[in-house]
Design a protein around this motif. Structure first.
Motif, PDB file in Angstrom:
ATOM      1  N   ARG A 220      -5.457   4.733 -61.586  1.00 38.19           N
ATOM      2  CA  ARG A 220      -4.915   4.493 -62.926  1.00 38.19           C
ATOM      3  C   ARG A 220      -5.098   3.035 -63.335  1.00 38.19           C
ATOM      4  O   ARG A 220      -5.514   2.737 -64.466  1.00 38.19           O
ATOM      5  CB  ARG A 220      -3.430   4.854 -62.962  1.00 38.19           C
ATOM      6  CG  ARG A 220      -2.812   4.840 -64.352  1.00 38.19           C
ATOM      7  CD  ARG A 220      -1.305   4.774 -64.290  1.00 38.19           C
ATOM      8  NE  ARG A 220      -0.852   3.495 -63.768  1.00 38.19           N
ATOM      9  CZ  ARG A 220      -0.744   2.390 -64.504  1.00 38.19           C
ATOM     10  NH1 ARG A 220      -1.066   2.402 -65.792  1.00 38.19           N
ATOM     11  NH2 ARG A 220      -0.324   1.263 -63.957  1.00 38.19           N
ATOM     12  N   THR A 221      -4.792   2.113 -62.420  1.00 40.89           N
ATOM     13  CA  THR A 221      -4.944   0.690 -62.733  1.00 40.89           C
ATOM     14  C   THR A 221      -6.402   0.336 -62.983  1.00 40.89           C
ATOM     15  O   THR A 221      -6.720  -0.453 -63.889  1.00 40.89           O
ATOM     16  CB  THR A 221      -4.382  -0.162 -61.583  1.00 40.89           C
ATOM     17  OG1 THR A 221      -3.021   0.218 -61.330  1.00 40.89           O
ATOM     18  CG2 THR A 221      -4.411  -1.638 -61.935  1.00 40.89           C
ATOM     19  N   TYR A 222      -7.290   0.926 -62.200  1.00 46.12           N
ATOM     20  CA  TYR A 222      -8.718   0.693 -62.408  1.00 46.12           C
ATOM     21  C   TYR A 222      -9.145   1.191 -63.787  1.00 46.12           C
ATOM     22  O   TYR A 222      -9.915   0.525 -64.496  1.00 46.12           O
ATOM     23  CB  TYR A 222      -9.508   1.406 -61.312  1.00 46.12           C
ATOM     24  CG  TYR A 222     -11.004   1.337 -61.482  1.00 46.12           C
ATOM     25  CD1 TYR A 222     -11.688   0.140 -61.260  1.00 46.12           C
ATOM     26  CD2 TYR A 222     -11.737   2.457 -61.863  1.00 46.12           C
ATOM     27  CE1 TYR A 222     -13.068   0.073 -61.414  1.00 46.12           C
ATOM     28  CE2 TYR A 222     -13.107   2.399 -62.008  1.00 46.12           C
ATOM     29  CZ  TYR A 222     -13.774   1.199 -61.785  1.00 46.12           C
ATOM     30  OH  TYR A 222     -15.131   1.136 -61.936  1.00 46.12           O
ATOM     31  N   THR A 223      -8.631   2.362 -64.189  1.00 46.42           N
ATOM     32  CA  THR A 223      -8.945   2.890 -65.516  1.00 46.42           C
ATOM     33  C   THR A 223      -8.408   1.980 -66.606  1.00 46.42           C
ATOM     34  O   THR A 223      -9.070   1.750 -67.633  1.00 46.42           O
ATOM     35  CB  THR A 223      -8.356   4.302 -65.673  1.00 46.42           C
ATOM     36  OG1 THR A 223      -8.881   5.154 -64.644  1.00 46.42           O
ATOM     37  CG2 THR A 223      -8.706   4.891 -67.029  1.00 46.42           C
ATOM     38  N   VAL A 224      -7.211   1.452 -66.412  1.00 49.05           N
ATOM     39  CA  VAL A 224      -6.628   0.520 -67.390  1.00 49.05           C
ATOM     40  C   VAL A 224      -7.500  -0.726 -67.518  1.00 49.05           C
ATOM     41  O   VAL A 224      -7.747  -1.222 -68.635  1.00 49.05           O
ATOM     42  CB  VAL A 224      -5.194   0.144 -66.976  1.00 49.05           C
ATOM     43  CG1 VAL A 224      -4.666  -1.011 -67.826  1.00 49.05           C
ATOM     44  CG2 VAL A 224      -4.275   1.354 -67.118  1.00 49.05           C
ATOM     45  N   ILE A 225      -7.987  -1.240 -66.401  1.00 50.63           N
ATOM     46  CA  ILE A 225      -8.853  -2.426 -66.432  1.00 50.63           C
ATOM     47  C   ILE A 225     -10.119  -2.133 -67.237  1.00 50.63           C
ATOM     48  O   ILE A 225     -10.517  -2.920 -68.118  1.00 50.63           O
ATOM     49  CB  ILE A 225      -9.206  -2.860 -65.001  1.00 50.63           C
ATOM     50  CG1 ILE A 225      -7.975  -3.444 -64.314  1.00 50.63           C
ATOM     51  CG2 ILE A 225     -10.337  -3.892 -65.003  1.00 50.63           C
ATOM     52  CD1 ILE A 225      -8.179  -3.751 -62.846  1.00 50.63           C
TER      53      ILE A 225
ATOM     54  N   THR B 262      -6.486 -10.706 -81.667  1.00 50.34           N
ATOM     55  CA  THR B 262      -6.126  -9.653 -80.713  1.00 50.34           C
ATOM     56  C   THR B 262      -6.886  -9.772 -79.397  1.00 50.34           C
ATOM     57  O   THR B 262      -6.469  -9.188 -78.398  1.00 50.34           O
ATOM     58  CB  THR B 262      -6.396  -8.269 -81.328  1.00 50.34           C
ATOM     59  OG1 THR B 262      -7.797  -8.138 -81.605  1.00 50.34           O
ATOM     60  CG2 THR B 262      -5.604  -8.075 -82.611  1.00 50.34           C
ATOM     61  N   ILE B 263      -7.991 -10.510 -79.397  1.00 50.54           N
ATOM     62  CA  ILE B 263      -8.795 -10.625 -78.175  1.00 50.54           C
ATOM     63  C   ILE B 263      -8.020 -11.316 -77.057  1.00 50.54           C
ATOM     64  O   ILE B 263      -8.001 -10.817 -75.912  1.00 50.54           O
ATOM     65  CB  ILE B 263     -10.127 -11.332 -78.469  1.00 50.54           C
ATOM     66  CG1 ILE B 263     -10.976 -10.467 -79.412  1.00 50.54           C
ATOM     67  CG2 ILE B 263     -10.891 -11.622 -77.180  1.00 50.54           C
ATOM     68  CD1 ILE B 263     -12.296 -11.107 -79.812  1.00 50.54           C
ATOM     69  N   PRO B 264      -7.354 -12.471 -77.290  1.00 48.21           N
ATOM     70  CA  PRO B 264      -6.565 -13.068 -76.208  1.00 48.21           C
ATOM     71  C   PRO B 264      -5.457 -12.136 -75.697  1.00 48.21           C
ATOM     72  O   PRO B 264      -5.146 -12.146 -74.500  1.00 48.21           O
ATOM     73  CB  PRO B 264      -5.973 -14.322 -76.862  1.00 48.21           C
ATOM     74  CG  PRO B 264      -6.910 -14.652 -77.970  1.00 48.21           C
ATOM     75  CD  PRO B 264      -7.383 -13.344 -78.483  1.00 48.21           C
ATOM     76  N   GLN B 265      -4.866 -11.332 -76.576  1.00 48.91           N
ATOM     77  CA  GLN B 265      -3.842 -10.394 -76.131  1.00 48.91           C
ATOM     78  C   GLN B 265      -4.435  -9.340 -75.193  1.00 48.91           C
ATOM     79  O   GLN B 265      -3.838  -8.987 -74.164  1.00 48.91           O
ATOM     80  CB  GLN B 265      -3.208  -9.722 -77.348  1.00 48.91           C
ATOM     81  CG  GLN B 265      -2.557 -10.694 -78.332  1.00 48.91           C
ATOM     82  CD  GLN B 265      -2.063 -10.005 -79.584  1.00 48.91           C
ATOM     83  OE1 GLN B 265      -1.749  -8.812 -79.581  1.00 48.91           O
ATOM     84  NE2 GLN B 265      -1.998 -10.731 -80.688  1.00 48.91           N
ATOM     85  N   LEU B 266      -5.610  -8.849 -75.548  1.00 44.98           N
ATOM     86  CA  LEU B 266      -6.280  -7.887 -74.678  1.00 44.98           C
ATOM     87  C   LEU B 266      -6.694  -8.529 -73.360  1.00 44.98           C
ATOM     88  O   LEU B 266      -6.603  -7.894 -72.290  1.00 44.98           O
ATOM     89  CB  LEU B 266      -7.508  -7.312 -75.389  1.00 44.98           C
ATOM     90  CG  LEU B 266      -7.226  -6.454 -76.631  1.00 44.98           C
ATOM     91  CD1 LEU B 266      -8.531  -6.107 -77.339  1.00 44.98           C
ATOM     92  CD2 LEU B 266      -6.474  -5.175 -76.245  1.00 44.98           C
ATOM     93  N   GLN B 267      -7.124  -9.773 -73.404  1.00 44.77           N
ATOM     94  CA  GLN B 267      -7.505 -10.479 -72.188  1.00 44.77           C
ATOM     95  C   GLN B 267      -6.299 -10.694 -71.272  1.00 44.77           C
ATOM     96  O   GLN B 267      -6.422 -10.645 -70.044  1.00 44.77           O
ATOM     97  CB  GLN B 267      -8.169 -11.809 -72.535  1.00 44.77           C
ATOM     98  CG  GLN B 267      -9.542 -11.658 -73.180  1.00 44.77           C
ATOM     99  CD  GLN B 267     -10.106 -12.971 -73.672  1.00 44.77           C
ATOM    100  OE1 GLN B 267      -9.358 -13.918 -73.963  1.00 44.77           O
ATOM    101  NE2 GLN B 267     -11.436 -13.053 -73.802  1.00 44.77           N
ATOM    102  N   THR B 268      -5.137 -10.930 -71.885  1.00 48.87           N
ATOM    103  CA  THR B 268      -3.911 -11.053 -71.083  1.00 48.87           C
ATOM    104  C   THR B 268      -3.604  -9.747 -70.365  1.00 48.87           C
ATOM    105  O   THR B 268      -3.286  -9.737 -69.166  1.00 48.87           O
ATOM    106  CB  THR B 268      -2.724 -11.443 -71.983  1.00 48.87           C
ATOM    107  OG1 THR B 268      -2.975 -12.703 -72.602  1.00 48.87           O
ATOM    108  CG2 THR B 268      -1.435 -11.519 -71.176  1.00 48.87           C
ATOM    109  N   GLY B 269      -3.691  -8.624 -71.091  1.00 46.64           N
ATOM    110  CA  GLY B 269      -3.474  -7.326 -70.457  1.00 46.64           C
ATOM    111  C   GLY B 269      -4.476  -7.056 -69.354  1.00 46.64           C
ATOM    112  O   GLY B 269      -4.123  -6.501 -68.304  1.00 46.64           O
TER     113      GLY B 269
END
Length: 545
Positions: free
Chosen positions: A193-198, A249-256
């Motif tokens: 699941r974590t790999y899929t999230v990444i 939104t890109i930095p927010q996605l990079q944080t995730g």
């Protein structure tokens, strides 16, 4: 109600074999297999005969669940991550160590069936009596007393107390195996699941960056038209607002993305930042197969480790009801002491001379006999303790039924999510195609002056939203399939024919403690065999570890 055990305790001390004691001992041997308390019967699980999605062509119930289900994604990086997690995950190692602890506890329970007290004692005591003490006239007031002997005591397992304790410990040991398997099922699913999230975050960043580039081109067009006096500054301001909003939104996605990578590092037992190299080879959200094998609902009772654990917890508690009931009846024991004793006249001769007399035949002493204890006045404490254990047993039975229902719900929820996410992805792909065409048409019409820039902005926003929705739908297909395999109890087979404790840890523990046969034990038993009744457990065989 009593059940009988064919195996009988054997006495090994000859000084017990005397008239009177033999008769009592013979009687105790005859009834020594009596066991009070209920015998465990596997509870029934309330499951439907078929899954709700059985009629769907994508759901196959005739075939067994894929044991190594993550390989269905055909992603070598995912395969490598799960293998590393199995070898290095720290909570999984803790679960393996708890199996060793439970095995040792089982050994303790087995040991309690034999004479509980077997001690060699000895001592040399210097004694000086007061001259003013009563009855001291004419006695030796200063002397040495020497003793050397052997003391034994054995509470016989007349009502099955110790056998019930072995039964409970055996169930607890198997429950620790089920806990290990449950931890392994959760670990494989969480890694996937974590790999899929990444991978989803990476795709979302790519989508957002690509849309930001398109919006930047639109801003350039708006600025050119404004300089040429074709449009107003409002178009430029609107174009810049959308462009900067998308870029934010890109930095927010990079944080995730960074947080998901950190979580994966922890699952792999590595410091943060250690998984980037592993993730650099494969790109894109894992592609799930269109079909899934789920077997039949009844198989869930055999496969799910948490159901197995709930069943074993009930079995252990059932045995504890019997343990509590043994306190309602008298306990029978045998005791004996044999040894040598000698005292010296400390006032006349040296102690060494009389120490040699310790080995004379006249220094021999012994005592032995049977004993009985029965706490007849306990003001309801024993009965209420039995009630406590029985209430806990009933709780464990209800907990088992609840665990079965929750497991079935998790399968149904994940199955519905997997099937519906596939349908959603089809619709979202159509929406993305339409949104891309809308952006193309809007740009052409804007250049020709047929529409204002608001139409361009609307189509660009819609495109970004639909592409994000498509990525999330594809991710949802994978994550729901992972949840489905977890709900079906898949993944614990990874540890078959593998040690439950890393070899380096075994070596470290062996240096510190003599683990005997427990540490290099074979792989944990399969979680498909019910714990045998106490009468069938070979508990009267002396442990070899």
């Amino acid at each position: 109600m009593c059940s009988h055990n064919d195996a009988k305790p054997m006495m090994s001390r000859n000084f017990f074999a005397v008239p009177g004691v033999v008769s009592l001992l013979s009687m105790l041997m005859v009834f020594g297999g009596c066991m009070v308390g209920p015998n465990f019967v596997k509870p029934e699980g309330n499951l439907a005969e078929n899954w709700s999605g059985e009629g769907d062509s994508r759901v196959m119930t005739q075939t067994a669940v894929d044991k190594l289900w993550w390989k269905a994604f055909n992603d070598p990086t995912l395969d490598q991550l799960i293998q590393l997690a199995y070898q290095q995950n720290l909570p999984l190692q803790i679960a393996g160590l708890r199996i060793l602890e439970a095995r040792a506890r089982l050994g303790v329970a087995i040991g309690w069936q034999y004479p509980q007290q077997q001690e060699v004692f000895g001592g040399a005591t210097g004694v000086g009596l007061s001259k003013n003490a009563a009855n001291s006239f004419g006695s030796d007031r200063s002397f040495w007393d020497y003793q050397l002997g052997f003391d034994a005591g054995w509470e016989l397992d007349f009502w099955g107390k110790f056998r019930r304790e072995v039964e409970a410990a055996y169930a607890d040991m198997l429950a620790s195996v089920a806990n290990y398997d449950d931890a392994l099922v959760s670990l494989t699913a969480e890694v996937a699941r974590t790999y899929t999230v990444i991978r989803t975050y990476e795709v979302l960043i790519e989508i957002t960056s690509a849309n930001a580039k398109v919006q930047e081109d639109g801003l350039t067009i708006a600025e050119s038209r404004f300089r040429n006096g074709v449009t107003t500054e409002l178009d430029v301001a609107q174009a810049r607002t959308l462009f900067e909003s998308t870029r934010s939104t890109i930095p927010q996605l990079q944080t995730g993305l960074q947080q998901a990578q950190n979580a994966l590092s922890t699952l792999l037992g590595q410091p943060t930042g250690g998984v980037q190299k592993l993730l650099s080879e494969q790109k894109g959200i894992p592609t799930a197969p269109a079909e899934v094998s789920v077997s039949v609902p009844a198989e869930l009772l055999r496969r799910r480790p948490d159901i197995r654990n709930a069943e074993l917890a009930a079995a252990a508690q059932c045995a504890r009801v019997g343990i509590a009931q043994t306190d309602l009846y008298p306990s029978f024991s045998l005791f004996g002491e044999i040894g040598l004793q000698s005292s010296s006249d400390g006032g006349v001769r040296s102690g060494n001379a009389d120490f040699e007399n310790l080995w004379d035949a006249d220094s021999f002493f012994y005592s032995f006999g049977p004993g009985v204890r029965w706490p007849i006045f306990n003001y309801g404490r024993i009965k209420n303790n039995v009630r406590i254990q029985d209430a806990r047993f009933q709780q464990s039975l209800v907990s088992y039924q609840d665990t079965v229902l929750i497991a079935a719900q998790e399968v149904e929820d994940a199955m519905a999510g997997f099937l519906k996410a596939q349908e959603t992805a089809v619709f979202e792909q159509n929406a993305v195609n339409a949104a891309q065409r809308s952006v193309e048409i809007a740009f052409v019409q804007y250049r020709e002056g047929a529409v204002d820039y608001q139409r361009v902005l609307d189509t660009q926003r819609a495109l970004l939203q639909e592409e994000n929705n498509l990525a999330q739908a594809r991710s949802s297909i994978a994550t729901n399939l992972i949840a489905l395999y977890k709900a079906l109890g898949g993944g614990w087979e990874l540890r078959k024919d593998q040690p439950i404790i890393p070899e380096s840890t075994q070596a470290e523990m062996q240096k510190r403690t003599n683990w005997g046969r427990l540490l290099p034990a074979p792989p944990a038993p399969e979680p498909l065999n019910l714990p045998p009744p106490a009468r069938d457990i070979p508990v009267l065989q002396k442990p070899q570890w």
